[in-house]
Design a protein around this motif. Structure first.
Motif, PDB file in Angstrom:
ATOM      1  N   HIS A   5      -2.223 -17.440 -13.981  1.00  0.00           N
ATOM      2  CA  HIS A   5      -1.540 -15.818 -15.193  1.00  0.00           C
ATOM      3  C   HIS A   5      -0.319 -16.927 -16.433  1.00  0.00           C
ATOM      4  O   HIS A   5      -0.434 -16.488 -17.320  1.00  0.00           O
ATOM      5  N   ALA A 107     -11.008 -19.650 -19.245  1.00  0.00           N
ATOM      6  CA  ALA A 107     -12.159 -20.166 -18.622  1.00  0.00           C
ATOM      7  C   ALA A 107     -11.896 -21.677 -17.690  1.00  0.00           C
ATOM      8  O   ALA A 107     -12.849 -21.407 -16.769  1.00  0.00           O
ATOM      9  N   MET A 110     -11.034 -22.349 -14.563  1.00  0.00           N
ATOM     10  CA  MET A 110     -10.585 -21.880 -13.767  1.00  0.00           C
ATOM     11  C   MET A 110     -12.427 -22.110 -13.534  1.00  0.00           C
ATOM     12  O   MET A 110     -12.584 -22.675 -12.128  1.00  0.00           O
ATOM     13  N   MET A 308     -18.415  -7.092 -12.333  1.00  0.00           N
ATOM     14  CA  MET A 308     -16.707  -7.204 -12.179  1.00  0.00           C
ATOM     15  C   MET A 308     -15.702  -5.864 -12.327  1.00  0.00           C
ATOM     16  O   MET A 308     -14.339  -5.585 -11.697  1.00  0.00           O
ATOM     17  N   TYR A 359      -6.179 -12.965 -19.233  1.00  0.00           N
ATOM     18  CA  TYR A 359      -6.628 -13.169 -17.344  1.00  0.00           C
ATOM     19  C   TYR A 359      -7.730 -12.706 -17.370  1.00  0.00           C
ATOM     20  O   TYR A 359      -8.360 -13.743 -16.931  1.00  0.00           O
ATOM     21  N   PRO A 360      -8.423 -11.958 -17.543  1.00  0.00           N
ATOM     22  CA  PRO A 360      -9.435 -11.233 -16.484  1.00  0.00           C
ATOM     23  C   PRO A 360     -10.419 -11.056 -17.565  1.00  0.00           C
ATOM     24  O   PRO A 360     -11.490 -11.461 -17.105  1.00  0.00           O
ATOM     25  N   GLN A 363     -10.936 -14.471 -16.694  1.00  0.00           N
ATOM     26  CA  GLN A 363     -11.893 -14.607 -15.073  1.00  0.00           C
ATOM     27  C   GLN A 363     -13.722 -14.018 -15.800  1.00  0.00           C
ATOM     28  O   GLN A 363     -14.530 -14.717 -14.898  1.00  0.00           O
ATOM     29  N   TYR A 364     -13.710 -13.840 -16.540  1.00  0.00           N
ATOM     30  CA  TYR A 364     -14.985 -13.177 -16.781  1.00  0.00           C
ATOM     31  C   TYR A 364     -15.909 -13.568 -17.807  1.00  0.00           C
ATOM     32  O   TYR A 364     -17.201 -14.317 -16.766  1.00  0.00           O
ATOM     33  N   GLN A 367     -16.998 -16.152 -15.452  1.00  0.00           N
ATOM     34  CA  GLN A 367     -17.746 -15.910 -14.007  1.00  0.00           C
ATOM     35  C   GLN A 367     -19.000 -15.629 -14.898  1.00  0.00           C
ATOM     36  O   GLN A 367     -20.170 -15.958 -14.306  1.00  0.00           O
TER      37      GLN A 367
END
Ligand SMILES: [Zn+2]
Ligand SMILES: [Zn+2]
Length: 377
Positions: A5, A107, A110, A308, A359-360, A363-364, A367
């Motif tokens: 974050h 991304a 991650m 999600m 951040y989200p 993450q998306y 994923q």
């Protein structure tokens, strides 16, 4: 790696404070390289002066997904009064490319942690000079994306609520073509027009007729815009000039309409000029084609968003352009919009991005990439 974050927040604020124009993104490139290398992510030897391509190779062989973001800023004096406002006078990240960069870097970090579970590889393109627009062609010319199977891109959108994803299959952004017309007449005394060929009358006729291409010659359901934005001729009140100049842009969403618009523009111009006894040089400078989203990828993107619990909305078409489309000339791809919440429009000196989306959205994309690699579409 410290808290992701705060890494994304720090990077975003740093990028926002240090905006650089197209093909001059030296500090930005160095900053990204430092972070990627520190995290043990391979940076490919592309020969690019600015911008870079990072690579994450999974433990199992498979397809190659490319995540693309753009890193350049605009020649705008910022007026946001943010604590992390631009420190470079006359330059600003007013199109959200700082957010795109933070999202795709997030991304990448991650996905790098999930490397053992990845079937295939990911390339992350930090593209220079989207605004010119010229960067995509330069990146493609490195030959480093020959093995790409599909492309994912992101752009912020102040029209959508913060964090909502705008998705749509088919054409979403326009082809950006430019034309320039020089009319050659014959100069004369303003009191004796019959002794010459007045290029200004021809110019005016072309300006008027150009709009009938959209209103009379193209299918009303085919989106198209013709804008003449620059006209020039003459230098004083009592002389008819030799030449007149005009230029502008044509925006279309469908390849067939784009082709037809060019043929019509060229035909109108030369025939109108000839009918007045003048001659016109018509130059058509094709820019990036329309952004056309792949339906299967769009469906997969919707599925992952639902999984999600990320809200989605229909992406609105726009007649602005994006050189992300250059990557999609031979490969499928998807350009995703992410809402930044109510703000001033893109390219406005008060445009702001809500940092909560970084951040989200990272993450998306991580994923979605994993889904496309491991499960396909
Ligand atoms: Zn822009
Ligand atoms: Zn942009």
């Amino acid at each position: 790696m410290k808290n992701l974050h705060s890494t994304l927040k720090e990077l975003f604020e740093w990028l926002h404070q240090h905006p650089e124009l197209g093909f001059a993104e030296y500090e930005t490139t160095a900053k990204l390289r430092t972070i990627l290398e520190h995290e043990g992510i391979e940076v490919l030897d592309t020969g690019l002066q600015t911008g870079l391509i990072a690579q994450i190779t999974g433990d199992l062989p498979g397809r190659c997904v490319v995540l693309r973001c753009d890193i350049d800023a605009l020649p705008i004096q910022e007026q946001t009064e943010l604590p992390y406002a631009s420190t470079h006078p006359g330059r600003m990240h007013a199109c959200g490319h700082d957010a795109h960069t933070a999202i795709m870097l997030g991304a990448a970090l991650m996905l790098n942690q999930r490397r053992p579970e990845l079937t295939g590889s990911v390339k992350i393109v930090f593209q220079p000079a989207e605004e010119l627009p010229a960067g995509a062609r330069v990146v493609l010319a490195t030959g480093m994306l020959e093995d790409a199977d599909l492309f994912l891109g992101v752009h912020v959108s102040p029209e959508l609520p913060a964090g909502t994803l705008g998705l749509k299959a088919g054409p979403v952004m326009a082809a950006v073509d430019r034309f320039a017309i020089t009319i050659h007449g014959r100069g004369a005394h303003a009191a004796q027009p019959h002794e010459g060929v007045d290029p200004i009358v021809v110019q005016a006729a072309i300006v008027q007729s150009a709009q009938t291409i959209v209103s009379r010659a193209l299918d009303p359901f085919a989106a198209a815009v013709v804008s003449i934005t620059h006209v020039e001729s003459g230098s004083t009140w009592n002389v008819l000039p030799e030449t007149a100049f005009l230029e502008g842009t044509v925006r279309t969403l469908e390849p067939a309409v784009r082709e037809k618009a060019e043929v019509l523009m060229r035909g109108f111009t030369t025939q109108i000029a000839a009918s007045y006894g003048a001659q016109a040089d018509f130059a058509w400078r094709p820019g990036p084609p329309a952004v056309i989203n792949d339906p299967a990828l769009c469906q997969a993107a919707r599925y992952v968003a639902e999984d999600m619990h990320i809200p989605t909305a229909q992406q609105e078409n726009t007649m602005t352009g994006e050189d992300f489309s250059c990557y999609l000339e031979n490969r499928p791809g998807l350009f995703v919009r992410v809402g930044t919440g109510c703000s001033f429009p893109l390219h406005h000196p008060k445009f702001k991005v809500d940092q909560q989306i970084l951040y989200p959205t990272a993450q998306y994309f991580a994923q979605l990439t994993e889904h496309l690699l491991n499960k396909g579409v």
